[in-house]
Write a protein that holds these residues in place. Structure first.
Motif, PDB file in Angstrom:
ATOM      1  N   THR A   8       1.916  22.753  79.644  1.00 25.80           N
ATOM      2  CA  THR A   8       2.831  22.743  78.510  1.00 25.80           C
ATOM      3  C   THR A   8       4.207  22.268  78.962  1.00 25.80           C
ATOM      4  O   THR A   8       4.725  22.733  79.978  1.00 25.80           O
ATOM      5  N   ILE A   9       4.764  21.340  78.190  1.00 25.56           N
ATOM      6  CA  ILE A   9       6.119  20.821  78.435  1.00 25.56           C
ATOM      7  C   ILE A   9       6.928  21.283  77.226  1.00 25.56           C
ATOM      8  O   ILE A   9       6.790  20.733  76.130  1.00 25.56           O
ATOM      9  N   ALA A  10       7.721  22.329  77.394  1.00 23.23           N
ATOM     10  CA  ALA A  10       8.292  22.971  76.207  1.00 23.23           C
ATOM     11  C   ALA A  10       9.491  23.824  76.583  1.00 23.23           C
ATOM     12  O   ALA A  10       9.884  23.917  77.745  1.00 23.23           O
ATOM     13  N   GLY A  19       7.027  29.101  72.311  1.00 21.59           N
ATOM     14  CA  GLY A  19       7.356  28.256  73.455  1.00 21.59           C
ATOM     15  C   GLY A  19       6.412  28.416  74.632  1.00 21.59           C
ATOM     16  O   GLY A  19       5.229  28.730  74.477  1.00 21.59           O
ATOM     17  N   ILE A  20       6.972  28.170  75.820  1.00 19.12           N
ATOM     18  CA  ILE A  20       6.217  28.222  77.082  1.00 19.12           C
ATOM     19  C   ILE A  20       5.395  29.514  77.203  1.00 19.12           C
ATOM     20  O   ILE A  20       4.240  29.489  77.628  1.00 19.12           O
ATOM     21  N   GLN A  21       6.025  30.629  76.819  1.00 18.79           N
ATOM     22  CA  GLN A  21       5.357  31.916  77.010  1.00 18.79           C
ATOM     23  C   GLN A  21       4.113  32.030  76.129  1.00 18.79           C
ATOM     24  O   GLN A  21       3.052  32.478  76.590  1.00 18.79           O
ATOM     25  N   ALA A  22       4.217  31.612  74.876  1.00 14.18           N
ATOM     26  CA  ALA A  22       3.046  31.640  73.980  1.00 14.18           C
ATOM     27  C   ALA A  22       1.962  30.712  74.503  1.00 14.18           C
ATOM     28  O   ALA A  22       0.763  31.032  74.468  1.00 14.18           O
ATOM     29  N   ASP A  23       2.393  29.554  75.005  1.00 12.70           N
ATOM     30  CA  ASP A  23       1.424  28.554  75.471  1.00 12.70           C
ATOM     31  C   ASP A  23       0.648  29.081  76.680  1.00 12.70           C
ATOM     32  O   ASP A  23      -0.585  28.971  76.733  1.00 12.70           O
ATOM     33  N   LEU A  24       1.372  29.638  77.651  1.00 11.26           N
ATOM     34  CA  LEU A  24       0.688  30.120  78.860  1.00 11.26           C
ATOM     35  C   LEU A  24      -0.240  31.306  78.540  1.00 11.26           C
ATOM     36  O   LEU A  24      -1.336  31.408  79.104  1.00 11.26           O
ATOM     37  N   LYS A  25       0.206  32.180  77.632  1.00 11.59           N
ATOM     38  CA  LYS A  25      -0.676  33.302  77.250  1.00 11.59           C
ATOM     39  C   LYS A  25      -1.955  32.769  76.598  1.00 11.59           C
ATOM     40  O   LYS A  25      -3.053  33.265  76.850  1.00 11.59           O
ATOM     41  N   THR A  26      -1.788  31.750  75.767  1.00 16.58           N
ATOM     42  CA  THR A  26      -2.945  31.171  75.071  1.00 16.58           C
ATOM     43  C   THR A  26      -3.868  30.468  76.069  1.00 16.58           C
ATOM     44  O   THR A  26      -5.097  30.635  76.008  1.00 16.58           O
ATOM     45  N   PHE A  27      -3.297  29.721  76.995  1.00 19.56           N
ATOM     46  CA  PHE A  27      -4.123  29.043  78.011  1.00 19.56           C
ATOM     47  C   PHE A  27      -4.947  30.083  78.776  1.00 19.56           C
ATOM     48  O   PHE A  27      -6.143  29.891  79.031  1.00 19.56           O
ATOM     49  N   GLN A  28      -4.291  31.170  79.147  1.00 22.26           N
ATOM     50  CA  GLN A  28      -4.979  32.221  79.912  1.00 22.26           C
ATOM     51  C   GLN A  28      -6.137  32.802  79.094  1.00 22.26           C
ATOM     52  O   GLN A  28      -7.248  32.979  79.599  1.00 22.26           O
ATOM     53  N   GLU A  29      -5.867  33.074  77.818  1.00 23.08           N
ATOM     54  CA  GLU A  29      -6.907  33.649  76.954  1.00 23.08           C
ATOM     55  C   GLU A  29      -8.091  32.706  76.786  1.00 23.08           C
ATOM     56  O   GLU A  29      -9.219  33.146  76.619  1.00 23.08           O
ATOM     57  N   ARG A  30      -7.818  31.407  76.821  1.00 24.89           N
ATOM     58  CA  ARG A  30      -8.893  30.428  76.630  1.00 24.89           C
ATOM     59  C   ARG A  30      -9.490  29.959  77.958  1.00 24.89           C
ATOM     60  O   ARG A  30     -10.257  29.016  78.006  1.00 24.89           O
ATOM     61  N   LYS A  77       0.436  19.572  76.473  1.00 17.53           N
ATOM     62  CA  LYS A  77       1.046  19.852  75.168  1.00 17.53           C
ATOM     63  C   LYS A  77       2.546  19.690  75.288  1.00 17.53           C
ATOM     64  O   LYS A  77       3.142  20.150  76.268  1.00 17.53           O
ATOM     65  N   THR A  78       3.184  19.050  74.307  1.00 14.57           N
ATOM     66  CA  THR A  78       4.644  19.086  74.258  1.00 14.57           C
ATOM     67  C   THR A  78       5.079  19.952  73.087  1.00 14.57           C
ATOM     68  O   THR A  78       4.471  19.937  72.017  1.00 14.57           O
ATOM     69  N   GLY A  79       6.152  20.719  73.340  1.00 13.34           N
ATOM     70  CA  GLY A  79       6.721  21.576  72.297  1.00 13.34           C
ATOM     71  C   GLY A  79       8.177  21.218  72.080  1.00 13.34           C
ATOM     72  O   GLY A  79       8.500  20.074  71.779  1.00 13.34           O
ATOM     73  N   MET A  80       9.076  22.184  72.294  1.00  9.08           N
ATOM     74  CA  MET A  80      10.515  21.941  72.068  1.00  9.08           C
ATOM     75  C   MET A  80      11.064  20.993  73.138  1.00  9.08           C
ATOM     76  O   MET A  80      11.097  21.324  74.311  1.00  9.08           O
ATOM     77  N   LEU A  81      11.507  19.813  72.685  1.00 12.26           N
ATOM     78  CA  LEU A  81      12.043  18.822  73.630  1.00 12.26           C
ATOM     79  C   LEU A  81      13.544  18.627  73.421  1.00 12.26           C
ATOM     80  O   LEU A  81      14.227  18.107  74.287  1.00 12.26           O
ATOM     81  N   VAL A 102      -3.016  14.198  75.004  1.00 12.16           N
ATOM     82  CA  VAL A 102      -1.633  14.639  74.781  1.00 12.16           C
ATOM     83  C   VAL A 102      -1.529  15.255  73.376  1.00 12.16           C
ATOM     84  O   VAL A 102      -1.794  14.583  72.380  1.00 12.16           O
ATOM     85  N   VAL A 103      -1.167  16.529  73.323  1.00 14.46           N
ATOM     86  CA  VAL A 103      -0.979  17.234  72.046  1.00 14.46           C
ATOM     87  C   VAL A 103       0.522  17.334  71.808  1.00 14.46           C
ATOM     88  O   VAL A 103       1.228  17.967  72.598  1.00 14.46           O
ATOM     89  N   VAL A 104       1.005  16.691  70.757  1.00 13.34           N
ATOM     90  CA  VAL A 104       2.437  16.736  70.456  1.00 13.34           C
ATOM     91  C   VAL A 104       2.663  17.665  69.267  1.00 13.34           C
ATOM     92  O   VAL A 104       2.236  17.377  68.150  1.00 13.34           O
ATOM     93  N   ASP A 105       3.309  18.807  69.551  1.00 13.82           N
ATOM     94  CA  ASP A 105       3.733  19.704  68.478  1.00 13.82           C
ATOM     95  C   ASP A 105       5.196  19.342  68.206  1.00 13.82           C
ATOM     96  O   ASP A 105       6.061  19.657  69.030  1.00 13.82           O
ATOM     97  N   PRO A 106       5.487  18.666  67.094  1.00 11.58           N
ATOM     98  CA  PRO A 106       6.848  18.144  66.897  1.00 11.58           C
ATOM     99  C   PRO A 106       7.816  19.224  66.410  1.00 11.58           C
ATOM    100  O   PRO A 106       8.314  19.188  65.285  1.00 11.58           O
ATOM    101  N   VAL A 107       8.097  20.158  67.318  1.00 16.17           N
ATOM    102  CA  VAL A 107       8.932  21.330  67.011  1.00 16.17           C
ATOM    103  C   VAL A 107      10.328  20.885  66.564  1.00 16.17           C
ATOM    104  O   VAL A 107      10.983  20.115  67.254  1.00 16.17           O
TER     105      VAL A 107
END
Ligand SMILES: Nc1ncnc2c1ncn2[C@@H]1O[C@H](COP(=O)(O)OP(=O)(O)OP(=O)(O)O)[C@@H](O)[C@H]1O
Ligand SMILES: Cc1ncc(CO)c(N)n1
Length: 268
Positions: A8-10, A19-30, A77-81, A102-107
């Motif tokens: 995650t780039i966010a 942000g980063i924290q939600a992404d890493l928790k989700t990656f871990q869960e999956r 994944k990109t998030g807040m840039l 590449v997953v672009v979440d256009p935050v």
């Protein structure tokens, strides 16, 4: 042992819900190996964003080089840039390292209304990043901003918007319907350039939806990192976010986060 690797780039949400924290928790869960490039630190909690501290371009470039010169990633994944300069750098690096999936979440705006993308950065987002995306995951206000639409109020209008967004270059578009006024369902539309696919779930009555967009896009990223196709990835992500919102957390005094562990042990 091999494992899917997701990056995650966010932005960092110190409050842990987005942000980063939600992404890493989700990656871990999956069950993928999660990595992060932090673009911006935010001082943030359930009441709002209280500070935004962009990292230097050198720091962002250094993180990306460290990851891609060694481990690599099966999906990104990109998030807040936040700024035009950060978008340009991230886009150049994605090209340099020939990144696939590449997953672009256009935050753009936080739930509390704080801007997470500078106005001047919109053009770079549209012209440099969206064409590199395998899939983009805008919510309805973000889709309106990108397209210059004044509103998107119906499923038909969501389909028109998804099709217009796909013309900007991403391979797939997932337009999220969380912001549509529908008391019964939260419906997301996937457009693959030819046909539309719908992902509907019962709308949950809760204010605790901090980070839903990040979590949903991170779950898509994790599934793509494992080699799933886009429809399977979105199906799992929809089930994942539904469970996380169903068990969302009344933590803090404002808009609480979702429960990232809620989908654990459930069958896809
Ligand atoms: N109340 C709800 N009940 C069920 N699903 C919801 C609800 N609100 C949003 N969703 C779903 O959650 C996912 C994220 O959508 P949403 O539109 O909330 O993202 P977002 O606005 O980008 O979130 P954020 O920017 O706060 O992270 C989508 O699949 C959407 O359909
Ligand atoms: C860092 C960060 N990224 C994304 C969002 C959107 O939910 C947020 N609130 N904070």
């Amino acid at each position: 042992m091999t494992i899917g690797k997701a990056l995650t780039i966010a932005g960092s949400d110190c409050g842990g819900g987005a942000g980063i924290q939600a992404d890493l928790k989700t990656f871990q869960e999956r069950d993928v190996f999660g990595m992060s490039v932090i673009t911006v630190l935010t001082a943030q909690n359930t009441l709002g964003v209280h500070g935004v501290f962009p990292q230097t371009l050198e720091a962002i470039e250094g993180q990306m080089d460290a990851i891609f010169q060694d481990m690599g990633a099966n999906a990104v994944k990109t998030g807040m840039l936040f700024s035009e300069e950060i978008i340009n750098l991230v886009a150049d690096k994605l090209v340099q390292y020939e990144v696939k999936n590449v997953v672009v979440d256009p935050v753009m705006i936080a739930k509390g209304g704080a801007p997470l993308l500078q106005k001047q950065a919109m053009n770079a987002l549209k012209t440099k990043l969206l064409p590199l995306a395998t899939v983009i995951t805008p919510n309805i206000p973000e889709a309106c901003e990108i397209l210059g639409f004044s509103s998107i109020d119906t499923l038909e209008e969501m389909k028109d918007a998804a099709s217009a967004l796909q013309k900007l270059g991403p391979r797939f578009v997932v337009l999220k319907g969380g912001h549509l006024e529908d008391e019964n369902e939260a419906i997301d539309v996937l457009f693959d350039g030819e046909s539309f696919h719908y992902f509907a779930a019962k709308r949950i009555k809760t204010i605790h939806t901090h980070g839903t967009g990040c979590t949903f896009a991170a779950a898509i990223t994790a599934e793509l990192a494992k080699g799933q196709d886009i429809r399977a990835a979105v199906t799992t992500a929809k089930n994942f976010i539904q469970a996380a919102i169903e068990q969302s957390l009344c933590i803090g005094k404002g808009i609480g986060p979702t429960r990232h562990s809620a989908y654990r042990n459930k069958k896809d």
